[in-house]
Motif scaffolding. Structure first.
Motif, short mmCIF file in Angstrom:
data_model
loop_
_atom_site.label_atom_id
_atom_site.label_comp_id
_atom_site.label_asym_id
_atom_site.label_seq_id
_atom_site.Cartn_x
_atom_site.Cartn_y
_atom_site.Cartn_z
N LEU A 71 29.36 -16.84 23.30
CA LEU A 71 28.68 -17.56 22.22
C LEU A 71 29.36 -18.89 21.92
CD1 LEU A 71 27.91 -14.65 19.72
CD2 LEU A 71 26.56 -15.47 21.65
N ASP A 72 28.56 -19.91 21.72
CA ASP A 72 29.08 -21.23 21.35
C ASP A 72 29.43 -21.25 19.87
OD1 ASP A 72 28.60 -22.12 23.93
OD2 ASP A 72 26.75 -23.18 23.41
N GLY A 73 30.44 -22.04 19.51
CA GLY A 73 30.75 -22.30 18.12
C GLY A 73 31.54 -21.23 17.39
N VAL A 74 31.94 -20.16 18.08
CA VAL A 74 32.74 -19.13 17.43
C VAL A 74 34.19 -19.59 17.32
CG1 VAL A 74 31.21 -17.26 18.17
CG2 VAL A 74 33.15 -17.88 19.61
N ILE A 75 34.99 -18.93 16.49
CA ILE A 75 36.36 -19.41 16.32
C ILE A 75 37.30 -18.87 17.42
CG2 ILE A 75 36.13 -19.85 13.87
CD1 ILE A 75 37.72 -17.29 13.32
N LEU A 124 34.86 -15.02 9.47
CA LEU A 124 33.90 -14.29 8.67
C LEU A 124 34.52 -12.92 8.40
CD1 LEU A 124 31.07 -14.10 7.40
CD2 LEU A 124 30.24 -13.27 9.62
N VAL A 125 34.47 -12.47 7.16
CA VAL A 125 35.09 -11.21 6.76
C VAL A 125 34.01 -10.28 6.23
CG1 VAL A 125 36.78 -10.17 5.19
CG2 VAL A 125 37.26 -12.38 6.25
N ILE A 156 34.62 -13.85 18.14
CA ILE A 156 35.03 -13.73 16.74
C ILE A 156 34.32 -14.80 15.92
CG2 ILE A 156 36.99 -13.78 15.15
CD1 ILE A 156 38.74 -12.81 17.52
N LEU A 157 33.56 -14.36 14.92
CA LEU A 157 32.72 -15.27 14.16
C LEU A 157 33.49 -15.99 13.06
CD1 LEU A 157 29.47 -13.14 13.75
CD2 LEU A 157 30.11 -14.71 15.59
N GLY A 158 33.06 -17.23 12.82
CA GLY A 158 33.61 -18.04 11.74
C GLY A 158 32.89 -17.77 10.43
N ALA A 159 33.47 -18.23 9.35
CA ALA A 159 32.97 -17.97 8.00
C ALA A 159 31.52 -18.42 7.80
CB ALA A 159 33.87 -18.66 6.97
N HIS A 215 33.66 -6.85 3.82
CA HIS A 215 34.39 -6.02 2.87
C HIS A 215 33.41 -5.42 1.87
CE1 HIS A 215 36.75 -5.57 -0.96
NE2 HIS A 215 37.48 -4.84 -0.13
N CYS A 216 33.51 -4.11 1.67
CA CYS A 216 32.64 -3.39 0.72
C CYS A 216 31.17 -3.66 0.95
CB CYS A 216 33.04 -3.72 -0.72
SG CYS A 216 34.61 -2.97 -1.20
N GLY A 217 30.78 -3.70 2.24
CA GLY A 217 29.37 -3.84 2.58
C GLY A 217 28.81 -5.25 2.45
N GLN A 218 29.68 -6.25 2.28
CA GLN A 218 29.22 -7.63 2.12
C GLN A 218 30.06 -8.58 2.97
OE1 GLN A 218 29.50 -8.60 -2.03
NE2 GLN A 218 27.71 -7.40 -2.57
N TYR A 219 29.43 -9.69 3.36
CA TYR A 219 30.18 -10.75 4.02
C TYR A 219 31.04 -11.45 2.98
CZ TYR A 219 27.01 -10.17 7.94
OH TYR A 219 26.29 -9.66 8.99
N ARG A 220 32.23 -11.82 3.40
CA ARG A 220 33.19 -12.52 2.52
C ARG A 220 33.84 -13.62 3.34
NH1 ARG A 220 33.43 -9.65 -2.62
NH2 ARG A 220 32.64 -7.59 -2.14
N VAL A 221 34.59 -14.45 2.66
CA VAL A 221 35.40 -15.45 3.34
C VAL A 221 36.85 -15.23 2.97
CG1 VAL A 221 33.59 -17.22 3.54
CG2 VAL A 221 35.02 -17.15 1.50
N ALA A 222 37.75 -15.55 3.87
CA ALA A 222 39.17 -15.41 3.60
C ALA A 222 39.64 -16.63 2.81
CB ALA A 222 39.94 -15.32 4.92
#
Length: 180
Positions: free
Chosen positions: A124-128, A162-163, A89-92, A165-172
């Motif tokens: 993978l290293d560094g993921v949440i 990392l989120v 699971i990837l971070g922002a 939404h609507c075809g783009q990366y977003r942050v929570a």
């Protein structure tokens, strides 16, 4: 439903049988998801990885999760044959890793920090968060195949997801209406 949201909705439902696939994809993109990289080890020893936002929890007892892959994906046969896979699971701040694993490449792990887990899959290293899963079964899902995995090991740490939404990366972000 409040007035802000009701104004933005179409008043008539559209028959999904007659819709343009791009319109349906845009509709489904309204649902924000987290971003993962699914990794495994192929039968020939190659490390395999792909970006996926089709991840969901299924059950706590037993601990089951699911994800899906296109029937046209070059790595489909590798995932079908694997005994285990990992969900990273990837971070922002990891949108570059998501893009890296979303593009075709002879060695997707080149330049990516990872280690081999006990089940033999790359982690993978560094993921949440990381979930190592036994590949339990697959289900038909139209133009995709749905994989069900039983969590055998996991790790998680701090960090925002990392989120997509609507075809783009977003942050929570914390909802401004919450009272703290």
């Amino acid at each position: 439903m409040n007035a802000i949201h009701s104004e933005s909705l179409q008043h008539d439902l559209v028959d999904a049988q007659d819709c343009d696939p791009r319109e349906l994809r845009n509709l489904l993109g309204k649902f924000a998801t987290g971003v993962t990289v699914i990794t495994t080890r192929a039968a020939d020893g190659r490390n395999v990885g792909m970006t996926a936002n089709s991840f969901s929890s299924v059950s706590l007892d037993p601990p089951l999760v699911l994800w899906s892959i296109s029937r046209n994906a070059p790595s489909l046969t590798d995932y079908l044959a694997c005994g285990h896979f990992a969900i990273n699971i990837l971070g922002a701040d990891q949108h570059d890793i998501s893009g890296h694993f979303a593009r075709p490449a002879p060695d997707k792990f080149s330049g990516v920090a990872f280690r081999e887990g006990e089940a033999g899959v790359p982690l993978l290293d560094g993921v949440i968060a990381t979930l190592v899963c036994r590949n339990v079964t697959q289900y038909e899902g139209g133009d995709h195949l749905i994989f069900l995995g039983q969590i055998e090991q996991y790790r998680h740490g701090a960090g925002e997801p990392l989120v997509f939404h609507c075809g783009q990366y977003r942050v929570a972000a914390e909802h401004p209406g919450l009272n703290r």
